[in-house]
Write a protein that holds these residues in place. Structure first.
Motif, PDB file in Angstrom:
ATOM      1  N   THR A   1      -0.079 -13.843  -1.894  1.00  0.00           N
ATOM      2  CA  THR A   1       0.055 -13.413  -3.283  1.00  0.00           C
ATOM      3  C   THR A   1      -1.259 -13.690  -3.997  1.00  0.00           C
ATOM      4  N   LEU A   2      -1.830 -12.651  -4.601  1.00  0.00           N
ATOM      5  CA  LEU A   2      -3.092 -12.774  -5.329  1.00  0.00           C
ATOM      6  C   LEU A   2      -2.796 -12.652  -6.819  1.00  0.00           C
ATOM      7  N   PRO A   3      -2.789 -13.751  -7.550  1.00  0.00           N
ATOM      8  CA  PRO A   3      -2.452 -13.689  -8.980  1.00  0.00           C
ATOM      9  C   PRO A   3      -3.661 -13.357  -9.854  1.00  0.00           C
ATOM     10  N   THR A   4      -3.412 -12.700 -10.963  1.00  0.00           N
ATOM     11  CA  THR A   4      -4.425 -12.523 -12.000  1.00  0.00           C
ATOM     12  C   THR A   4      -4.067 -13.444 -13.154  1.00  0.00           C
TER      13      THR A   4
ATOM     14  N   VAL B   1      -0.834  -9.222  -7.168  1.00  0.00           N
ATOM     15  CA  VAL B   1      -0.926  -8.290  -6.046  1.00  0.00           C
ATOM     16  C   VAL B   1      -0.390  -9.036  -4.826  1.00  0.00           C
ATOM     17  N   LYS B   2       0.553  -8.439  -4.122  1.00  0.00           N
ATOM     18  CA  LYS B   2       1.121  -9.060  -2.927  1.00  0.00           C
ATOM     19  C   LYS B   2       0.759  -8.233  -1.699  1.00  0.00           C
ATOM     20  N   LEU B   3       0.484  -8.930  -0.595  1.00  0.00           N
ATOM     21  CA  LEU B   3       0.188  -8.290   0.680  1.00  0.00           C
ATOM     22  C   LEU B   3       1.332  -8.571   1.639  1.00  0.00           C
ATOM     23  N   TRP B   4       1.860  -7.503   2.282  1.00  0.00           N
ATOM     24  CA  TRP B   4       3.026  -7.611   3.153  1.00  0.00           C
ATOM     25  C   TRP B   4       2.657  -7.187   4.570  1.00  0.00           C
ATOM     26  N   ASP B   5       3.269  -7.848   5.531  1.00  0.00           N
ATOM     27  CA  ASP B   5       3.047  -7.537   6.938  1.00  0.00           C
ATOM     28  C   ASP B   5       4.009  -6.431   7.365  1.00  0.00           C
ATOM     29  N   VAL B   6       3.511  -5.216   7.442  1.00  0.00           N
ATOM     30  CA  VAL B   6       4.360  -4.068   7.785  1.00  0.00           C
ATOM     31  C   VAL B   6       4.795  -4.134   9.241  1.00  0.00           C
ATOM     32  N   THR B   7       3.897  -4.596  10.114  1.00  0.00           N
ATOM     33  CA  THR B   7       4.217  -4.660  11.539  1.00  0.00           C
ATOM     34  C   THR B   7       5.444  -5.524  11.780  1.00  0.00           C
ATOM     35  N   ALA B   8       5.519  -6.659  11.081  1.00  0.00           N
ATOM     36  CA  ALA B   8       6.683  -7.542  11.223  1.00  0.00           C
ATOM     37  C   ALA B   8       7.905  -6.950  10.542  1.00  0.00           C
TER      38      ALA B   8
ATOM     39  N   ALA C   1     -10.582 -15.980  -1.804  1.00  0.00           N
ATOM     40  CA  ALA C   1      -9.171 -16.352  -1.644  1.00  0.00           C
ATOM     41  C   ALA C   1      -8.646 -15.897  -0.298  1.00  0.00           C
ATOM     42  N   GLU C   2      -9.514 -15.923   0.717  1.00  0.00           N
ATOM     43  CA  GLU C   2      -9.202 -15.498   2.073  1.00  0.00           C
ATOM     44  C   GLU C   2      -8.983 -14.016   2.176  1.00  0.00           C
ATOM     45  N   GLY C   3      -8.955 -13.351   1.139  1.00  0.00           N
ATOM     46  CA  GLY C   3      -9.017 -11.932   1.122  1.00  0.00           C
ATOM     47  C   GLY C   3      -9.890 -11.705  -0.062  1.00  0.00           C
ATOM     48  N   ASP C   4     -11.204 -11.968   0.095  1.00  0.00           N
ATOM     49  CA  ASP C   4     -12.173 -12.110  -0.990  1.00  0.00           C
ATOM     50  C   ASP C   4     -11.842 -11.223  -2.174  1.00  0.00           C
ATOM     51  N   VAL C   5     -11.717 -11.807  -3.337  1.00  0.00           N
ATOM     52  CA  VAL C   5     -11.357 -11.069  -4.537  1.00  0.00           C
ATOM     53  C   VAL C   5     -12.569 -10.965  -5.443  1.00  0.00           C
TER      54      VAL C   5
END
Length: 661
Positions: A634-637, A605-612, A385-389
């Motif tokens: 957003t990575l859903p289960t 699970v959500k991934l957020w851009d802290v730098t921005a 999923a582009e951030g291999d799960v």
């Protein structure tokens, strides 16, 4: 001045009612205070004493209903500001009826209008609905705080003028009395604030905002520890790059200098700059890359006696850091997700060791179970999923023929609410409803120490980044700092008004942060036990926290799904991160601080851009609020609420949750 204007409205009303003597008394009192900005509190008492002429239950309902109708019929531009006044008036009408002994009428009043306020203040209403007698007003902590403090409301000048005009025409002395005594208006010039400001403009704890401002003036040293592993790696990497580059570019520099001197030359500083650029860019990697904020963080001294690391441990840590994956908005992490099955709804918490080899779960039957993933031949299902799960199922019940795929630890006398591995994974801490914290050895598979000190259930426990020390938080409204080799706490942090639900260490171990059901987050100095920061902005209980690797930022998640990013140096909210639809149970920063991962009860699970996200204040100054939300993925289960998140030292993201049917 605001109180004086409200009192003028009271005088106008009293004139119409014929209270000539009262008018003269109030005017005389005002003339004595013309030279001061403060109003004598006796005036408020006089107003309330006359309001009691009309203080029968029907008057409360009639006065509030009229105010409510007027507010909802106001101009749309000012309506959302005027609506802020309704909630404090509503709860004080209810408490006044209870205080006067009208329990049934108070209950009817409460039920009639509670729907207006449930969206914003549901938890507060749940606390108040059990208040049914005058004695409850003193016994209930939330009600007592409301009765003894004013409510601060921020409102624009025109909205305030509209309210004053209404009060002058109003025939309800009760509403005048409540607004005068219970509400403190902070009038600001200009246009009304936006709808998104409503979380900050009403402070139900009265003076908490003023206290926070005073507390947040204290100095906080947010950098990393001197001689940390990161600093050692930086020095070693810089030295290696310099030696390598000097050898490779020695001849090239000589030729460049000859060309410059032949051309009439540039200054020697340019030659130095070119050489420096070559050092940084020789290997294609910069020690202080834009994605990493850790290398540029200031260094501070530790206030605690730190344990000595063995050479083998340091070498292992350095090896992990050398092989760390660089993450950012264009390079998302790989995720390994562990799903507990067959838990029979008894799993309360889970935790993962720093290398992902051990996964633990705390259960309602007071047991702790630890799985060694590296030794189990589990079938792993993976999908990209582009951030291999990668997902693995963990069997929580005993296997065939009574063989256990896990190590069972027993000793607590109540449900386990939190568990935490030590940085090296050789120990694990558990917090329980039996008011104790226990230390277990994963190597000896035994309980080593039982720490007693809290008076009520312990909700959370966390190891410090260097091991040796740990912190716990409890229903007794305190957090405590412990050392593994002592059975008594080293420090007790008291100040929260409700349960301390979660605790988190700062990266340099000099501070701990606590999140509470009182909707605040506090930062405490470990050495003095003093509160040095108070963060106000959450609308519901705070359930999770995470510290950025450089120690400058902190993220906190609440029951409503809101995540707030705080700047520890200023005490301000950098940006709210909105996207989850349910409780945020876990947060984790990537090792270089560029990403934040959040896990929620909404099974994502959500991934957020802290730098921005940390650049938002500049955008806000220009009125750009669209960039406040920066969610990368957003990575859903399928049906698994997320209980735990953990970035390994190599930046692999581990997650765990329980399958919900």
């Amino acid at each position: 001045m605001e109180e004086e204007e409200i009192e003028k409205a009271v005088i106008a009303y009293l004139k119409r009612k014929g209270f000539r003597q009262t008018e003269l008394a109030l005017q005389e009192e005002q003339s004595k205070n013309l030279s001061t900005t403060k109003t004598d509190p006796d005036i408020a008492k006089q107003i309330l004493s006359f309001s009691e002429v009309e203080s029968v239950p029907a008057r409360y309902r009639e006065g509030y209903s009229t105010l409510r109708s007027w507010t909802y019929n106001s101009l749309d531009l000012y309506k959302h500001e005027l609506l802020r006044v309704l909630y404090p008036v509503f709860i004080h009408c209810y408490m006044d009826l209870v205080a006067k002994g009208y329990s049934q009428e108070a209950r009817n009043f409460f039920n009639s209008f509670r729907e207006d306020h449930e969206l914003m203040h549901l938890r507060d209403l749940q606390k108040l609905e059990g208040v049914l007698s005058p004695s409850h007003l003193e016994e209930n902590e939330f009600a007592r705080s409301l009765r003894h403090n004013k409510v601060n409301i921020r409102i624009c000048q025109y909205s305030y003028d509209l309210l004053l005009q209404y009060l002058q025409k109003s025939e309800s002395m009760i509403m005048l009395g409540i607004i005068n005594e219970r509400i403190n208006f902070r009038v600001s010039p200009g246009q009304p604030g936006s709808f998104t400001d409503d979380a900050d403009v009403v402070s139900l704890m009265g003076s908490s905002n003023d206290i926070a401002k005073q507390v947040n003036q204290k100095e906080v040293h947010w950098g990393l520890l001197e001689d940390s592993i990161e600093e050692q790696l930086e020095k070693a990497g810089l030295a290696t790059d310099v030696e390598k580059t000097e050898g490779e570019s020695k001849e090239g520099d000589l030729e460049d200098n000859k060309k410059r001197s032949a051309e009439g030359g540039k200054s020697g500083t340019l030659a130095k700059k070119v050489k420096k650029d070559k050092i940084v860019g020789a290997t294609g990697k910069s020690i202080r890359s834009e994605a990493s904020t850790v290398s540029v963080a200031p260094r501070v001294k530790s206030e605690l006696a730190l344990p000595v690391r063995s050479t083998e441990v340091e070498q292992a840590l350095l090896e992990d850091l050398r092989n760390r994956a660089a993450l950012g908005s264009s390079a998302l992490p790989s995720v390994s997700f562990y799903t507990f099955i067959n838990t029979h709804n008894s799993l309360n918490c889970s935790t993962i060791s720093s290398d992902g080899s051990l996964v633990a779960g705390g259960f309602s039957d007071s047991s702790l179970k630890v799985w060694d993933i590296s030794k189990q031949g589990q079938q792993v299902k993976s999908y990209n999923a582009e951030g291999d799960v990668e997902s693995a199922h963990i069997e929580a019940s005993a296997g065939l023929e009574g063989k256990r795929p896990y190590t069972l630890f027993q000793g607590h006398a109540g449900p386990i609410y939190s568990a935490a591995f030590s940085p090296l994974g050789d120990f694990i801490l558990t917090a329980s409803a039996d008011s104790t914290v226990r230390l277990w050895s994963t190597k000896l598979k035994a309980n080593l120490v039982c720490y007693k000190g809290h008076n009520y259930p312990v909700w959370d426990v966390q190891f410090s980044p260097v091991g040796q020390y740990f912190a716990s938080s409890s229903h007794d409204r305190t957090a405590r700092i412990w050392s593994m080799d002592r059975i008594q706490p080293l420090r007790i942090m008291a100040g929260h008004l409700s349960d301390v639900d979660c605790v988190q260490w700062h990266a340099n171990c000099n501070y701990i942060a606590t999140g509470s059901s009182d909707k605040t987050v506090r930062l405490w100095d470990v050495q003095s036990g003093e509160c040095v920061r108070m963060f106000i902005g959450h609308r519901s209980m705070v359930l999770s926290m995470a510290m950025s690797p450089d120690g400058r930022y902190m993220a906190s998640g609440d029951e409503d799904g809101m995540i707030m990013m705080w700047d520890l140096s200023t005490g301000r909210c950098v940006t709210p991160l909105m996207g989850h639809s349910s409780c945020v149970w876990t947060l984790a920063f990537s090792c270089e601080g560029s990403l934040l991962a959040s896990g929620s009860a909404d099974c994502t699970v959500k991934l957020w851009d802290v730098t921005a996200s940390t650049k938002i204040p500049k955008a806000e100054e220009k009125g750009n609020s669209a960039s406040r939300l920066r969610s990368l993925k957003t990575l859903p289960t399928k049906a698994t609420p997320v209980y735990a998140l953990r970035f390994s030292r190599r930046n692999l993201l581990f997650a765990a949750g329980v399958l919900s049917k």
